[in-house]
Design a protein around this motif. Structure first.
Motif, PDB file in Angstrom:
ATOM      1  N   PRO A  88      41.731  38.463  26.832  1.00  0.00           N
ATOM      2  CA  PRO A  88      42.794  39.082  27.758  1.00  0.00           C
ATOM      3  C   PRO A  88      41.888  40.346  28.371  1.00  0.00           C
ATOM      4  O   PRO A  88      41.162  41.135  27.839  1.00  0.00           O
ATOM      5  N   VAL A  89      42.205  40.268  29.622  1.00  0.00           N
ATOM      6  CA  VAL A  89      41.410  41.762  30.611  1.00  0.00           C
ATOM      7  C   VAL A  89      42.694  42.293  31.477  1.00  0.00           C
ATOM      8  O   VAL A  89      43.586  41.550  31.608  1.00  0.00           O
ATOM      9  N   THR A  90      42.462  43.446  31.678  1.00  0.00           N
ATOM     10  CA  THR A  90      43.374  44.159  32.389  1.00  0.00           C
ATOM     11  C   THR A  90      43.109  44.803  33.550  1.00  0.00           C
ATOM     12  O   THR A  90      43.980  45.665  34.358  1.00  0.00           O
ATOM     13  N   ARG A  91      41.967  45.103  33.755  1.00  0.00           N
ATOM     14  CA  ARG A  91      41.507  45.913  35.023  1.00  0.00           C
ATOM     15  C   ARG A  91      40.394  44.889  35.954  1.00  0.00           C
ATOM     16  O   ARG A  91      39.666  45.349  36.555  1.00  0.00           O
ATOM     17  N   SER A  92      40.874  43.546  35.868  1.00  0.00           N
ATOM     18  CA  SER A  92      39.987  42.554  36.399  1.00  0.00           C
ATOM     19  C   SER A  92      41.079  41.815  37.499  1.00  0.00           C
ATOM     20  O   SER A  92      42.280  41.729  37.302  1.00  0.00           O
ATOM     21  N   PRO A  93      40.583  41.201  38.524  1.00  0.00           N
ATOM     22  CA  PRO A  93      41.284  40.285  39.517  1.00  0.00           C
ATOM     23  C   PRO A  93      41.780  38.955  38.896  1.00  0.00           C
ATOM     24  O   PRO A  93      42.165  38.098  39.522  1.00  0.00           O
ATOM     25  N   PHE A  94      41.654  38.807  37.459  1.00  0.00           N
ATOM     26  CA  PHE A  94      42.238  38.067  36.754  1.00  0.00           C
ATOM     27  C   PHE A  94      42.632  38.365  35.534  1.00  0.00           C
ATOM     28  O   PHE A  94      42.465  39.447  35.367  1.00  0.00           O
TER      29      PHE A  94
END
Length: 315
Positions: free
Chosen positions: A225-231
């Motif tokens: 999971p990522v939180t600071r990306s456009p996905f």
């Protein structure tokens, strides 16, 4: 110069230097601003007017993306609280290299890489430590002699021969005395990972709390999971890496899908956005659109991969 102007300058330099670059992003609060590729060099770049604004959280996510996508993270800046970033000098923060657009232009357009890097205590250069040791031993020069020439201790010369950077004045004195080019350039695109994306990876019986991501894990994907990306996540198995988004608002969906499509094209990966209900289209550019209902019926990662490849137009 405004931050938008700074970003456009970075993009213009890379484009002129032969990089395939991402369009200007309209989403804010993401951990990067530009993705660019030239041959085997893939860059994930954050652009900031003041590099003091570059946070550890931002750095960690860029490094995770860089690890998964086999890219180099880079920060382009204009100044810090200490003053403007000087051309020809490589700075760093959280193990990510930082340069000005002037330094980027010299490196990319003029084939004139920097020689100096900043570190605690001052400005340094890198030495060809193997050449330094070989020349000293071959010519029978003692550690003490080189220490006197450079104005440092014998122990410091030994550390130079082990790969430690040298103060500029000491390095120049050694180079002049040995009559050899022992000072090396610094590659601003070089990256030695200190963070593995595997640290943040979810797979097997580990759950994310998201029904969609948990289903991806259940059918065999490893999910980061990522939180600071456009996905929202990076999903992968041994064969593919998929930029994975989740959204159901039409305007935002198209915006995110187009950005993911550009990034997937440049990075050589695939992209998908999973929506709540069946959408009127199967893709936005090369980003596949898959409904949650369709996903629920899939019980194998290859089934989803095939759908993504088919709808995204990549075989």
């Amino acid at each position: 110069m405004s931050r938008d102007d700074l970003i456009n300058t970075t993009r213009a330099i890379l484009a002129k230097g032969g990089f395939d670059i991402s369009p200007l992003m309209s989403l804010r609060s993401v951990c990067f601003d530009v993705v660019g590729r030239r041959d085997d060099t893939l860059l994930i770049i954050k652009v900031l007017s003041n590099i003091d604004a570059f946070s550890r959280e931002n750095a960690e996510e860029i490094k995770v993306l860089a690890d998964v996508l086999h890219a180099s993270p880079l920060v382009i800046g204009e100044r810090s609280s200490s003053g403007p970033l000087e051309p020809g000098i490589v700075y760093s923060r959280f193990n990510i290299q930082i340069i000005s657009n002037d330094t980027l232009a010299d490196h990319v357009l003029e084939n004139a890489p920097p020689f100096i890097f900043a570190a605690p205590g001052g400005l340094y250069v890198r030495l060809n430590n193997e050449l330094l040791r070989t020349v000293r031993e071959k010519e029978g020069i003692s550690l003490g002699t080189l220490a006197d020439v450079a104005g440092v201790s014998r122990r410091t010369i030994q550390m130079y021969e082990s790969g430690m950077g040298a103060m500029i004045d000491a390095a120049l004195r050694l180079e002049e005395y040995l009559d050899r080019p022992i000072i090396e350039t610094v590659d601003p695109f070089e990256y030695k990972p200190d963070v593995s994306s595997r640290t943040y990876e979810l797979k097997g019986n580990v759950k994310s709390g998201s029904m969609i991501l948990d289903h991806l894990i259940d059918i065999g994907f490893a999910v980061t999971p990522v939180t600071r990306s456009p996905f929202d996540a990076l999903s992968r198995n041994k064969d593919v890496v998929i930029l994975t988004g989740m959204d159901n608002q039409d305007e935002r969906l198209i915006q995110k899908a187009m950005i993911a499509s550009d990034i997937s094209r440049i990075s050589g990966r695939h992209s998908v956005i999973i929506v709540e209900k069946k959408h009127g289209r199967d893709n936005v550019e090369s980003t596949a659109i898959v409904s949650k209902e369709e996903l629920k019926k899939m019980d194998d990662k290859n089934e989803l991969t095939d759908v993504i490849l088919s709808r995204g137009g990549k075989q």
